[in-house]
Design a protein around this motif. Structure first.
Motif, PDB file in Angstrom:
ATOM      1  N   SER A  31      15.055   0.180   2.429  1.00  0.00           N
ATOM      2  CA  SER A  31      16.115   0.036   3.091  1.00  0.00           C
ATOM      3  C   SER A  31      16.564   0.601   4.410  1.00  0.00           C
ATOM      4  CB  SER A  31      17.247  -0.166   1.976  1.00  0.00           C
ATOM      5  OG  SER A  31      16.948  -1.142   0.903  1.00  0.00           O
ATOM      6  N   LEU A  32      16.370   1.997   4.434  1.00  0.00           N
ATOM      7  CA  LEU A  32      16.782   2.978   5.351  1.00  0.00           C
ATOM      8  C   LEU A  32      15.824   2.682   6.472  1.00  0.00           C
ATOM      9  CD1 LEU A  32      18.410   5.330   6.095  1.00  0.00           C
ATOM     10  CD2 LEU A  32      16.706   6.997   5.238  1.00  0.00           C
ATOM     11  N   LEU A  33      14.583   2.413   6.488  1.00  0.00           N
ATOM     12  CA  LEU A  33      13.804   2.168   7.407  1.00  0.00           C
ATOM     13  C   LEU A  33      14.302   0.958   8.025  1.00  0.00           C
ATOM     14  CD1 LEU A  33      10.208   3.065   6.465  1.00  0.00           C
ATOM     15  CD2 LEU A  33      11.661   4.166   7.994  1.00  0.00           C
ATOM     16  N   ALA A  34      14.539   0.042   7.343  1.00  0.00           N
ATOM     17  CA  ALA A  34      14.962  -1.376   7.840  1.00  0.00           C
ATOM     18  C   ALA A  34      16.264  -1.194   8.774  1.00  0.00           C
ATOM     19  CB  ALA A  34      14.932  -2.403   6.972  1.00  0.00           C
ATOM     20  N   THR A  76      12.965   4.332  -2.079  1.00  0.00           N
ATOM     21  CA  THR A  76      14.181   5.426  -1.711  1.00  0.00           C
ATOM     22  C   THR A  76      14.361   4.978  -0.211  1.00  0.00           C
ATOM     23  OG1 THR A  76      12.704   6.961  -1.644  1.00  0.00           O
ATOM     24  CG2 THR A  76      14.120   6.908  -3.501  1.00  0.00           C
ATOM     25  N   HIS A  77      13.196   4.414   0.540  1.00  0.00           N
ATOM     26  CA  HIS A  77      13.028   4.733   2.013  1.00  0.00           C
ATOM     27  C   HIS A  77      13.122   3.283   2.773  1.00  0.00           C
ATOM     28  CE1 HIS A  77      11.847   8.900   1.017  1.00  0.00           C
ATOM     29  NE2 HIS A  77      12.636   8.953   2.222  1.00  0.00           N
ATOM     30  N   SER A  85       0.707  -1.450  -0.094  1.00  0.00           N
ATOM     31  CA  SER A  85      -0.102  -0.014   0.038  1.00  0.00           C
ATOM     32  C   SER A  85       0.972   1.276  -0.053  1.00  0.00           C
ATOM     33  CB  SER A  85      -1.004   0.183   1.309  1.00  0.00           C
ATOM     34  OG  SER A  85      -0.195   0.371   2.211  1.00  0.00           O
ATOM     35  N   PRO A  86       0.504   2.610  -0.065  1.00  0.00           N
ATOM     36  CA  PRO A  86       1.189   3.719   0.091  1.00  0.00           C
ATOM     37  C   PRO A  86       1.870   3.757   1.286  1.00  0.00           C
ATOM     38  CG  PRO A  86      -1.158   4.106  -0.555  1.00  0.00           C
ATOM     39  CD  PRO A  86      -1.009   2.844  -0.309  1.00  0.00           C
ATOM     40  N   VAL A  87       1.585   2.889   2.472  1.00  0.00           N
ATOM     41  CA  VAL A  87       2.422   3.084   3.549  1.00  0.00           C
ATOM     42  C   VAL A  87       3.479   2.059   3.467  1.00  0.00           C
ATOM     43  CG1 VAL A  87       2.276   2.488   5.968  1.00  0.00           C
ATOM     44  CG2 VAL A  87       0.192   3.451   5.149  1.00  0.00           C
ATOM     45  N   GLN A 143       8.957  -1.121  15.285  1.00  0.00           N
ATOM     46  CA  GLN A 143       8.235  -1.088  14.111  1.00  0.00           C
ATOM     47  C   GLN A 143       8.503   0.415  13.510  1.00  0.00           C
ATOM     48  OE1 GLN A 143       5.209   0.984  13.662  1.00  0.00           O
ATOM     49  NE2 GLN A 143       4.421   0.323  11.689  1.00  0.00           N
ATOM     50  N   SER A 144       8.578   0.659  12.121  1.00  0.00           N
ATOM     51  CA  SER A 144       8.599   1.723  11.738  1.00  0.00           C
ATOM     52  C   SER A 144       7.906   2.157  10.452  1.00  0.00           C
ATOM     53  CB  SER A 144       9.944   2.230  11.470  1.00  0.00           C
ATOM     54  OG  SER A 144      10.305   3.550  11.044  1.00  0.00           O
ATOM     55  N   GLU A 145       7.284   3.046   9.914  1.00  0.00           N
ATOM     56  CA  GLU A 145       6.558   3.176   8.750  1.00  0.00           C
ATOM     57  C   GLU A 145       6.653   4.665   8.524  1.00  0.00           C
ATOM     58  OE1 GLU A 145       2.375   2.183   9.891  1.00  0.00           O
ATOM     59  OE2 GLU A 145       1.908   4.098  10.097  1.00  0.00           O
TER      60      GLU A 145
END
Length: 230
Positions: free
Chosen positions: A42-45, A39-40, A12-14, A28-30
């Motif tokens: 891998s950075l979030l993980a 673009t985001h 989804s868009p999230v 958890q991060s979103e």
């Protein structure tokens, strides 16, 4: 030995990531930005692992939301998950997006045992991707594209309480507004948290996907058009 699973949700868009150890949520991060997954993700993980004081080599598996959903989003999530699994030589787990959404809602629904859960993901116009599940995750109707009209799911609504949610449910609400068995929830988005919960059970069953050949469950063919030559 503990089981550390990183989960990715990009249908989804999230853009959502979660980290579980032995089924318990560590973090958890979103990010709720349109077209931000590539673009985001891998950075979030990586930030999540760092914040939880964990490292990539500690991962026992990577789980990914299997679809249906956004074609581009699913491809991004699958590519990221496959890359990690290949590099770390760990199993890949795929979790149904619709089943995870149903489990997410069922966990917080009073009288869930007497309710059928119907996630609906927008497939444009008056069509949605949908399925039906019991509170314990049993599939009553398999995932399929549904064309919405006043008779959609009429047989089920005649005999059961159904709870509808997801970004496609609002299109269906006016069509069954007078049916007392139809309930609706707003603002329910797919979450990597529930993907991770279901992934733990899949890990224990050793229900893994082939890293080389895995493809998301798109449900429908993707149609593309060729720009007109001027």
């Amino acid at each position: 030995m503990s089981t550390l699973i990183l989960s990715l949700e990009t249908s989804s868009p999230v853009c959502s990531v979660a980290l579980h150890r032995d089924g318990s949520l560590l973090g958890q991060s979103e990010l709720r930005l349109e077209k931000s997954h590539s673009t985001h993700l891998s950075l979030l993980a990586n930030q999540l692992l760092e914040n939880c004081q964990c490292t990539l080599p500690e991962l026992a598996a990577v789980a990914v939301s299997d679809g249906p959903g956004s074609y581009t989003g699913l491809r991004i999530g699958a590519a990221a998950a496959k890359g990690l699994c290949f590099a770390l030589d760990i199993p890949l787990i795929a979790v149904s997006t619709l089943q995870a959404m149903a489990a997410q809602v069922a966990a917080y629904t009073a009288g869930a045992e007497n309710t059928l859960f119907c996630p609906m993901l927008d497939a444009r116009r008056m069509e949605v991707y949908s399925a039906l599940y019991t509170a314990d995750g049993r599939e009553v109707l398999a995932p399929a594209p549904l064309l919405l009209d006043a008779d959609t799911l009429a047989e089920q609504l005649a005999h059961h309480r159904l709870l509808f949610f997801g970004n496609g449910a609002a299109k269906f609400q006016p069509l069954v507004a007078d049916n007392p068995n139809a309930g609706f929830l707003s603002s329910i988005e797919p979450s990597a948290i529930t993907v991770g919960i279901l992934a733990q059970a899949a890990y224990e069953r050793q229900d893994f996907r082939d890293v080389a050949y895995y493809e998301p469950f798109y449900l429908k063919e993707v149609y593309t058009t060729t720009p007109k030559v001027r």
